[in-house]
Design a protein around this motif. Structure first.
Motif, short mmCIF file in Angstrom:
data_model
loop_
_atom_site.label_atom_id
_atom_site.label_comp_id
_atom_site.label_asym_id
_atom_site.label_seq_id
_atom_site.Cartn_x
_atom_site.Cartn_y
_atom_site.Cartn_z
N SER A 10 0.81 -1.15 0.02
CA SER A 10 -0.07 0.10 -0.20
C SER A 10 0.80 1.34 -0.05
N ILE A 11 1.81 1.40 0.71
CA ILE A 11 2.73 2.28 0.78
C ILE A 11 3.34 2.49 -0.57
N PHE A 12 3.89 1.73 -1.23
CA PHE A 12 4.48 1.55 -2.58
C PHE A 12 3.43 2.28 -3.46
N ILE A 13 2.08 1.90 -3.57
CA ILE A 13 1.36 2.07 -4.39
C ILE A 13 0.71 3.58 -4.32
N LEU A 14 0.66 4.07 -2.97
CA LEU A 14 0.64 5.39 -2.76
C LEU A 14 1.73 6.38 -3.24
N ARG A 15 3.00 5.85 -2.97
CA ARG A 15 4.09 6.74 -3.16
C ARG A 15 4.24 6.75 -4.57
N THR A 16 4.11 5.70 -5.53
CA THR A 16 4.16 5.68 -6.84
C THR A 16 3.03 6.13 -7.70
N SER A 17 2.07 6.37 -7.16
CA SER A 17 0.79 6.91 -7.93
C SER A 17 1.06 8.44 -7.53
N LEU A 18 1.53 8.93 -6.37
CA LEU A 18 1.78 10.25 -6.31
C LEU A 18 2.71 10.84 -7.01
N ALA A 19 4.05 10.04 -7.17
CA ALA A 19 5.01 10.23 -8.05
C ALA A 19 4.34 10.56 -9.56
N ALA A 20 3.82 9.44 -9.94
CA ALA A 20 3.37 9.31 -11.37
C ALA A 20 2.41 10.65 -11.70
N VAL A 21 1.68 11.01 -10.92
CA VAL A 21 1.10 12.30 -11.20
C VAL A 21 1.81 13.63 -11.25
N LEU A 22 2.79 13.48 -10.20
CA LEU A 22 3.59 14.91 -10.11
C LEU A 22 4.54 14.87 -11.60
N LEU A 23 5.11 13.58 -11.77
CA LEU A 23 5.96 13.52 -13.19
C LEU A 23 5.07 14.08 -14.49
N THR A 24 3.73 13.68 -14.37
CA THR A 24 3.04 13.70 -15.53
C THR A 24 2.71 15.10 -15.66
N HIS A 25 2.24 15.61 -14.51
CA HIS A 25 1.78 17.14 -14.46
C HIS A 25 3.11 18.05 -14.77
N SER A 26 4.06 17.64 -14.31
CA SER A 26 5.33 18.69 -14.44
C SER A 26 6.08 18.33 -16.02
N VAL A 27 6.80 16.89 -16.04
CA VAL A 27 7.51 16.94 -17.36
C VAL A 27 6.34 16.70 -18.62
N TYR A 28 5.40 16.09 -18.62
CA TYR A 28 4.49 15.79 -19.71
C TYR A 28 3.75 17.19 -19.99
N LEU A 29 2.86 17.51 -18.95
CA LEU A 29 1.89 18.65 -19.18
C LEU A 29 2.44 20.03 -19.44
N LYS A 30 3.29 20.40 -18.37
CA LYS A 30 3.91 21.73 -18.32
C LYS A 30 5.19 22.13 -19.03
N MET A 31 5.84 20.80 -19.60
CA MET A 31 6.90 20.92 -20.42
C MET A 31 6.56 20.86 -21.76
N PHE A 32 5.61 19.66 -22.05
CA PHE A 32 5.57 19.38 -23.50
C PHE A 32 4.15 19.91 -24.08
N VAL A 33 3.13 19.89 -23.19
CA VAL A 33 1.68 20.39 -23.66
C VAL A 33 1.61 21.97 -23.61
N PHE A 34 1.80 22.51 -22.29
CA PHE A 34 1.71 23.84 -21.83
C PHE A 34 2.98 24.52 -22.38
#
Length: 141
Positions: A10-34
């Motif tokens: 559960s700790i692993f799932i929570l940690r990696t889910s939060l990481a995935a959202v942060l990375l998606t919103h920063s690297v993908y969305l903020k860098m490549f989309v916007f």
């Protein structure tokens, strides 16, 4: 022991889910989309300094990578909470649902709560920090 295994997963799932959202919103969305410049302009449009758009990008990306690996999870979770509260504020005028125009505030608030929970839980069993600690222990013997 079964309870501990479930907690570790559960700790692993929570940690990696939060990481995935942060990375998606920063690297993908903020860098490549916007684009980073577009992100900075958005910050300016809501009354914040443009430079803050770049700072938030860096904080989200670094924290996302650290959480994904399980490196200093408590630190990086605490580090990102102000950014997530800021995102909650930025979306507060858009209403509750993130599907609203401009995105609602419930999603960044949920991410804030996830990060706060992760502060209490720490790295967990499935984290690079455990490997690094074991490596240091073996090296000192």
């Amino acid at each position: 022991m079964k309870y501990q295994l479930n907690s570790d997963i559960s700790i692993f799932i929570l940690r990696t889910s939060l990481a995935a959202v942060l990375l998606t919103h920063s690297v993908y969305l903020k860098m490549f989309v916007f684009t980073l410049a577009g992100n900075a302009q958005y910050f300016s449009s809501i009354g914040l300094p443009e430079i803050l758009g770049y700072i938030v990008f860096v904080l989200e990306a670094i924290s996302g990578f650290a959480l994904l690996l399980g490196y200093k999870t408590r630190f990086f979770s605490a580090f990102i909470v102000p950014v997530l509260f800021g995102a909650t504020w930025a979306h507060s005028a858009n209403g509750w649902l993130f599907s609203n125009s401009g995105g609602g505030w419930e999603y960044p608030l949920l991410l804030s709560v996830m990060a706060i929970a992760q502060i209490g839980l720490g790295d967990g069993k499935y984290a690079i920090s455990n490997y690094l600690q074991l490596k240091r222990q073996l090296a000192s013997q």
